[in-house]
Write a protein that holds these residues in place. Structure first.
Motif, mmCIF file in Angstrom:
data_model
loop_
_atom_site.group_PDB
_atom_site.id
_atom_site.type_symbol
_atom_site.label_atom_id
_atom_site.label_comp_id
_atom_site.label_asym_id
_atom_site.label_seq_id
_atom_site.Cartn_x
_atom_site.Cartn_y
_atom_site.Cartn_z
ATOM 1 N N UNK B 149 0.965 -1.216 -0.040
ATOM 2 C CA UNK B 149 0.050 0.075 -0.006
ATOM 3 C C UNK B 149 0.933 1.222 0.030
ATOM 4 N N UNK B 150 1.858 1.170 0.537
ATOM 5 C CA UNK B 150 3.188 2.345 0.822
ATOM 6 C C UNK B 150 4.340 1.952 0.182
ATOM 7 N N UNK B 151 4.776 2.412 -0.819
ATOM 8 C CA UNK B 151 6.320 2.249 -1.401
ATOM 9 C C UNK B 151 7.145 3.247 -1.064
ATOM 10 N N UNK B 152 8.115 3.194 -0.508
ATOM 11 C CA UNK B 152 9.220 4.151 -0.355
ATOM 12 C C UNK B 152 10.336 3.934 -1.235
ATOM 13 N N UNK B 153 10.820 4.741 -1.850
ATOM 14 C CA UNK B 153 12.202 4.643 -2.757
ATOM 15 C C UNK B 153 13.252 5.509 -2.410
ATOM 16 N N UNK B 154 14.312 4.939 -2.111
ATOM 17 C CA UNK B 154 15.405 5.798 -1.514
ATOM 18 C C UNK B 154 16.673 5.815 -2.658
ATOM 19 N N UNK B 155 16.515 6.876 -3.320
ATOM 20 C CA UNK B 155 17.515 6.813 -4.631
ATOM 21 C C UNK B 155 17.323 5.793 -5.572
ATOM 22 N N UNK B 156 15.970 5.797 -6.128
ATOM 23 C CA UNK B 156 15.766 4.550 -6.989
ATOM 24 C C UNK B 156 16.434 4.546 -8.463
ATOM 25 N N UNK B 157 17.146 5.789 -8.657
ATOM 26 C CA UNK B 157 17.770 5.705 -10.133
ATOM 27 C C UNK B 157 19.258 5.889 -9.709
ATOM 28 N N UNK B 158 19.778 5.482 -8.610
ATOM 29 C CA UNK B 158 21.299 5.462 -8.197
ATOM 30 C C UNK B 158 21.971 4.389 -9.274
ATOM 31 N N UNK B 159 22.848 4.867 -10.113
ATOM 32 C CA UNK B 159 23.849 4.241 -11.118
ATOM 33 C C UNK B 159 22.992 3.855 -12.368
#
Lengths: 245, 287
Positions: B149-159
């Motif tokens: 229900x809740x999705x957290x992305x921490x720097x999803x496009x790193x690299x």
């Protein structure tokens, strides 16, 4: 939501490779080797190990406890890493971890006692009932070893929990030394020192508790519960910044 | 609906480093949030606090009114794509898909496999064999297919390379439009996320300095460009931040609502007015 028992199985499965290797070398092999020595094969270590009655059992128990220490210590970080990526609560992780240690303790107790029984040829037993349920036979000794291992596991869990919370590298270094002392003593050939502690525990239980194994098992389980509660309070405070900073 | 509330949260490391300072915000359900901040601003700490990975020194975080601390049900409804690699490095990608399915019953294996194919991620490879970019892709796929229900992305496009970054954001929007959920994207690559997010949270030196819709945020400032003396005249009695002066040309960001811009005066002074970009505004206010 995955329940604690399933996560306990996951923990054992995740650590299966080196757990099996450790299990073979520290639980099965020593017991087989020591029982084999007991059957009359000459060996340089024989006198050291069998200097007292029941020496081989003490020695195998020490190695099993040491195996549990290794399992607790090395699987803690990897397990908590894996569990935290799936948002498992600390409470559930702790419960699962203890269940996995309980399963492992039971397996060790059963394995060692089965090997011992198979090789021991108890000629003096009058009936199967006495063999299984008698005061100093299979079930009693399995329960005794199981409770001892659960106590050891809970102590190691407490130790690992405290260790995880310590950030100072010097304090950490000092904390690492004591668990490795038995290993140093084993390699230095001083077996009697290694097994002394276990012998004292046994002697205490046999003398002070009037030889009642069930009283002693209860005492061990009470001690284990106290250790578990203490370690739980540490696990509750576990924070990933321990690993990040 | 699971509204996340952060109430007066402070996180101090080692009694000396304040990573998050008295942060309060509300995350409404089924919206895409951008958590923006410079390096070391406190973005990851805030996400770690929201997912109960670390404890706040002060304040509390609730989901649907319940404290997130040791709340099994609430934590199970969240998927946190962490920047750090906490997965067993010797495990294969396809094995980790199966493990994720065990913990997130709604995890879509077929979707995960399709995404892996689309991103050309070899699922037979072990984690330690993946490049930095592919490790991010692997974690992004887990998050997208988790159906939490809740999705957290921490720097999803790193690299990630430009193509993969574009693919990821397109997939994120597609995923959101098919199955609406609360998404928080923490990043400092702002220009690419600008078209994806609906709400913006800006954190600077641990403090939440903005929490509003992207639209409102962008309309809170505008850019002027013209001859230096003319621009200076326009800027009289206005709050502004000078961006750059090139020869006689001066460009400045005026920190007032677009509604208040004086188009008549700008025309008289031969000054060009334009909308501010999210990245530029971000840079301006976090300087």
């Amino acid at each position: 939501m995955r329940n604690s028992f399933k996560i306990a199985i996951d923990i054992l499965y995740l650590n299966r490779a080196w757990t099996l290797i450790g299990y073979f070398f520290l639980v099965i092999s020593p017991m087989v080797a020591l029982v084999y020595l007991d059957m009359g094969v000459s060996n340089a270590y024989r006198d050291a190990v069998f200097v007292v009655e029941g020496g081989k059992e003490y020695f195998a128990e020490v190695l099993s406890i040491w195996f549990l220490l290794l399992f607790t210590f090395f699987s803690f970080g990897t397990n908590i890493d894996f569990m935290r990526v799936f948002n498992v609560t600390r409470k559930k992780f702790f419960a699962s971890y203890m269940i996995s240690l309980g399963i492992l303790s039971l397996l060790i107790a059963l394995t060692q006692k089965i090997i011992n029984t198979v090789f021991a040829s108890p000629n003096f037993v009058y009936s199967m009932y006495e063999f299984i349920y008698g005061d100093y036979f299979f079930v009693t000794s399995v329960v005794w070893l199981f409770s001892l291992l659960v106590l050891a596991s809970s102590l190691f869990c407490l130790y690992t929990s405290i260790f995880s919370g310590v950030k100072d590298p010097i304090v950490r270094l000092f904390m690492v030394v004591p668990p490795f002392l038995p290993l140093v003593l084993i390699f230095s050939g001083d077996f009697s020192s290694v097994i002394l502690f276990i012998m004292q525990v046994r002697t205490f239980s046999e003398n002070r508790l009037a030889g009642n194994p069930y009283l002693m098992v209860s005492l061990f389980l009470i001690s284990a519960t106290i250790c578990l509660f203490a370690s739980h309070s540490f696990v509750k405070k576990l924070s990933i910044d321990i690993w990040q900073h | 609906m699971n509204t996340i509330k952060v109430k007066g949260v402070t996180k101090i490391y080692d009694s000396k480093t304040t990573a998050v300072d008295d942060a309060s915000l509300t995350i409404e359900p089924n919206k895409i949030y951008g958590l923006l901040g410079r390096n070391g601003a406190g973005k990851t700490t805030l996400l770690n606090l929201m997912t109960d990975k670390i404890f706040p020194t002060e304040g509390e975080i609730t989901i649907a009114g319940l404290n997130v601390n040791e709340n099994d049900k609430m934590l199970a409804s969240m998927f946190y794509m962490m920047q750090t690699d906490a997965y067993p490095l010797s495990m294969k990608v396809k094995e980790l898909f199966k493990w994720t399915k065990k913990f997130y019953v709604h995890f879509d294996m077929d979707y995960a496999s399709a995404l892996a194919k689309k991103f050309q991620l070899d699922i037979t490879k072990k984690i330690h064999e993946l490049s930095t970019g592919y490790r991010s892709i692997f974690k992004d796929i887990l998050a997208l297919a988790s159906n939490a229900e809740i999705v957290l992305f921490d720097e999803p496009v790193l690299g990630l390379d430009t193509n993969h970054r574009d693919m990821f954001y397109r997939e994120l929007i597609k995923n959101y439009s098919q199955k609406p959920k609360t998404i928080i994207v923490s990043t400092h690559i702002i220009d690419e996320v600008a078209d994806v997010i609906e709400e913006v949270i800006i954190i600077n030196k641990g403090k939440i300095i903005r929490e509003q819709s992207v639209e409102n945020f962008l309309s809170s400032a505008y850019v002027i460009a013209g001859r230096e003396d003319k621009v200076d005249k326009y800027l009289e009695n206005r709050e502004f931040i000078i961006e750059e002066t090139i020869g006689a040309l001066k460009i400045a960001t005026v920190m007032e609502s677009e509604k208040n811009k004086n188009e008549k005066l700008a025309k008289e002074l031969n000054i060009e007015l334009s909308n501010v970009e999210l990245q530029k505004l971000f840079i301006t206010i976090t300087r």
